[in-house]
Design a protein around this motif. Sequence first.
Motif, PDB file in Angstrom:
ATOM      1  N   ARG A   7       0.809  -1.137  -0.257  1.00 15.42           N
ATOM      2  CA  ARG A   7       0.014  -0.098   0.217  1.00 15.42           C
ATOM      3  C   ARG A   7       0.909   1.305   0.077  1.00 15.42           C
ATOM      4  N   LEU A   8       1.837   1.370  -0.892  1.00 12.60           N
ATOM      5  CA  LEU A   8       2.550   2.652  -0.979  1.00 12.60           C
ATOM      6  C   LEU A   8       1.891   3.904  -1.395  1.00 12.60           C
ATOM      7  N   ILE A   9       0.802   3.373  -2.272  1.00 15.41           N
ATOM      8  CA  ILE A   9       0.287   4.734  -2.799  1.00 15.41           C
ATOM      9  C   ILE A   9      -0.368   5.535  -1.459  1.00 15.41           C
ATOM     10  N   LEU A  10      -1.008   4.565  -0.771  1.00 13.34           N
ATOM     11  CA  LEU A  10      -1.614   5.173   0.440  1.00 13.34           C
ATOM     12  C   LEU A  10      -0.579   5.825   1.327  1.00 13.34           C
ATOM     13  N   PHE A  11       0.625   5.260   1.802  1.00 15.50           N
ATOM     14  CA  PHE A  11       1.654   5.697   2.219  1.00 15.50           C
ATOM     15  C   PHE A  11       1.977   7.236   1.853  1.00 15.50           C
ATOM     16  N   TRP A  12       2.179   7.339   0.404  1.00  9.90           N
ATOM     17  CA  TRP A  12       2.464   8.573  -0.173  1.00  9.90           C
ATOM     18  C   TRP A  12       1.407   9.614   0.270  1.00  9.90           C
ATOM     19  N   PHE A  13       0.024   9.291   0.051  1.00  8.92           N
ATOM     20  CA  PHE A  13      -0.775  10.144   0.143  1.00  8.92           C
ATOM     21  C   PHE A  13      -0.944  10.598   1.762  1.00  8.92           C
ATOM     22  N   VAL A  14      -0.843   9.621   2.754  1.00 11.63           N
ATOM     23  CA  VAL A  14      -0.648  10.082   4.284  1.00 11.63           C
ATOM     24  C   VAL A  14       0.390  10.979   4.529  1.00 11.63           C
ATOM     25  N   LEU A  15       1.376  10.597   4.066  1.00  9.99           N
ATOM     26  CA  LEU A  15       2.694  11.569   4.576  1.00  9.99           C
ATOM     27  C   LEU A  15       2.303  13.077   3.696  1.00  9.99           C
ATOM     28  N   ALA A  16       1.985  12.776   2.625  1.00 11.49           N
ATOM     29  CA  ALA A  16       1.577  14.154   1.720  1.00 11.49           C
ATOM     30  C   ALA A  16       0.652  15.170   2.623  1.00 11.49           C
ATOM     31  N   ILE A  17      -0.431  14.419   3.213  1.00 15.89           N
ATOM     32  CA  ILE A  17      -1.497  15.034   3.856  1.00 15.89           C
ATOM     33  C   ILE A  17      -0.946  15.717   5.240  1.00 15.89           C
ATOM     34  N   PHE A  18      -0.303  14.725   6.024  1.00 24.60           N
ATOM     35  CA  PHE A  18       0.242  15.316   7.234  1.00 24.60           C
ATOM     36  C   PHE A  18       1.666  16.150   7.171  1.00 24.60           C
ATOM     37  N   TYR A  19       2.181  16.244   6.155  1.00 22.34           N
ATOM     38  CA  TYR A  19       3.477  16.973   6.092  1.00 22.34           C
ATOM     39  C   TYR A  19       3.629  17.983   5.070  1.00 22.34           C
ATOM     40  N   GLY A  20       2.935  17.677   3.805  1.00 24.45           N
ATOM     41  CA  GLY A  20       2.861  18.599   2.798  1.00 24.45           C
ATOM     42  C   GLY A  20       1.729  19.054   2.187  1.00 24.45           C
ATOM     43  N   ASP A  21       0.465  18.738   2.916  1.00 22.94           N
ATOM     44  CA  ASP A  21      -0.838  19.141   2.383  1.00 22.94           C
ATOM     45  C   ASP A  21      -1.070  20.441   1.762  1.00 22.94           C
TER      46      ASP A  21
ATOM     47  N   LYS B  61       1.046  22.251   0.242  1.00 22.21           N
ATOM     48  CA  LYS B  61       1.844  22.309  -1.035  1.00 22.21           C
ATOM     49  C   LYS B  61       1.235  21.517  -2.000  1.00 22.21           C
ATOM     50  N   VAL B  62       0.418  20.799  -1.533  1.00 21.69           N
ATOM     51  CA  VAL B  62      -0.025  19.680  -2.642  1.00 21.69           C
ATOM     52  C   VAL B  62      -1.254  20.142  -3.557  1.00 21.69           C
ATOM     53  N   GLU B  63      -1.300  20.357  -4.705  1.00 17.50           N
ATOM     54  CA  GLU B  63      -2.503  20.973  -5.228  1.00 17.50           C
ATOM     55  C   GLU B  63      -3.398  19.640  -5.842  1.00 17.50           C
ATOM     56  N   HIS B  64      -4.578  19.929  -5.759  1.00 14.12           N
ATOM     57  CA  HIS B  64      -5.368  18.871  -6.436  1.00 14.12           C
ATOM     58  C   HIS B  64      -5.266  17.414  -5.710  1.00 14.12           C
ATOM     59  N   ILE B  65      -5.139  17.429  -4.669  1.00 17.21           N
ATOM     60  CA  ILE B  65      -5.077  16.025  -3.991  1.00 17.21           C
ATOM     61  C   ILE B  65      -6.087  15.073  -4.224  1.00 17.21           C
ATOM     62  N   TYR B  66      -7.407  15.495  -4.258  1.00 13.33           N
ATOM     63  CA  TYR B  66      -8.402  14.777  -4.535  1.00 13.33           C
ATOM     64  C   TYR B  66      -8.339  14.047  -6.109  1.00 13.33           C
ATOM     65  N   VAL B  67      -7.924  14.912  -6.640  1.00 12.37           N
ATOM     66  CA  VAL B  67      -8.133  14.707  -8.212  1.00 12.37           C
ATOM     67  C   VAL B  67      -6.813  13.432  -8.514  1.00 12.37           C
ATOM     68  N   TRP B  68      -5.836  13.703  -7.653  1.00 15.27           N
ATOM     69  CA  TRP B  68      -4.697  12.592  -7.607  1.00 15.27           C
ATOM     70  C   TRP B  68      -5.110  11.521  -7.096  1.00 15.27           C
ATOM     71  N   ALA B  69      -5.953  11.529  -6.141  1.00  9.75           N
ATOM     72  CA  ALA B  69      -6.533  10.384  -5.365  1.00  9.75           C
ATOM     73  C   ALA B  69      -7.310   9.584  -6.130  1.00  9.75           C
ATOM     74  N   PHE B  70      -8.276  10.314  -6.931  1.00 11.22           N
ATOM     75  CA  PHE B  70      -9.142   9.703  -7.786  1.00 11.22           C
ATOM     76  C   PHE B  70      -8.289   9.132  -9.096  1.00 11.22           C
ATOM     77  N   LEU B  71      -7.341   9.914  -9.711  1.00 10.67           N
ATOM     78  CA  LEU B  71      -6.864   9.252 -10.699  1.00 10.67           C
ATOM     79  C   LEU B  71      -5.851   8.093 -10.477  1.00 10.67           C
ATOM     80  N   SER B  72      -5.211   8.104  -9.428  1.00  3.72           N
ATOM     81  CA  SER B  72      -4.448   7.055  -8.730  1.00  3.72           C
ATOM     82  C   SER B  72      -5.245   5.761  -8.518  1.00  3.72           C
ATOM     83  N   GLY B  73      -6.385   6.005  -7.922  1.00  5.54           N
ATOM     84  CA  GLY B  73      -7.582   4.722  -7.675  1.00  5.54           C
ATOM     85  C   GLY B  73      -7.954   4.192  -8.922  1.00  5.54           C
ATOM     86  N   LEU B  74      -8.293   5.189  -9.863  1.00  5.00           N
ATOM     87  CA  LEU B  74      -8.593   4.653 -11.451  1.00  5.00           C
ATOM     88  C   LEU B  74      -7.539   3.876 -11.902  1.00  5.00           C
TER      89      LEU B  74
END
Length: 173
Positions: A42-56, A58-71
Amino acid sequence: METSKMKYVFPVGLFLAFLLDGTLSSILASQMFTSNVAIESRLILFWFVLAIFYGDEKVEHIYVWAFLSGLLFDVYYTGFLGIMTIIVPFIVYLNREATQFFGKAPFIMVLLIYLIDITILTAMNYFAFSLIGQASTQFDEFVMRVLWPTLVYNIALFVMLFVPVKKVFTGIS
């Protein structure tokens, strides 16, 4: 107007996490997928978790990235559209809500949240596949054969990757 480096680093890191999920599963297939265990990376999830807690911020369009990576995960790995496409953005939403309570959480708190996320993702995946007839194991067998080994494997990856990935998110302006 200065463009944040995170605009480029985040998608590259997400892509690498996506590739590593599949590559590690392929390289370690004889250990990860046996008659006794089925471990899910679950490294994709790891990347999102750390992005949210330590760089949120700075990360643009995180929901779009989440949707696209899930797709992309659905298309490339599962073959069933919709399961990860829905679950990954949902977990990103839950994590962003959690940051309101925890802020820049310490290692142990982020690890616990990551484990909860993996549990939610893996269980929702199991239930979704059960509904469409693709999972035939009983829930207790799923917990012992899939969930526990998946949690242990991902804890090990978390411990190894936490510091360098956190530095990526905290060090980029």
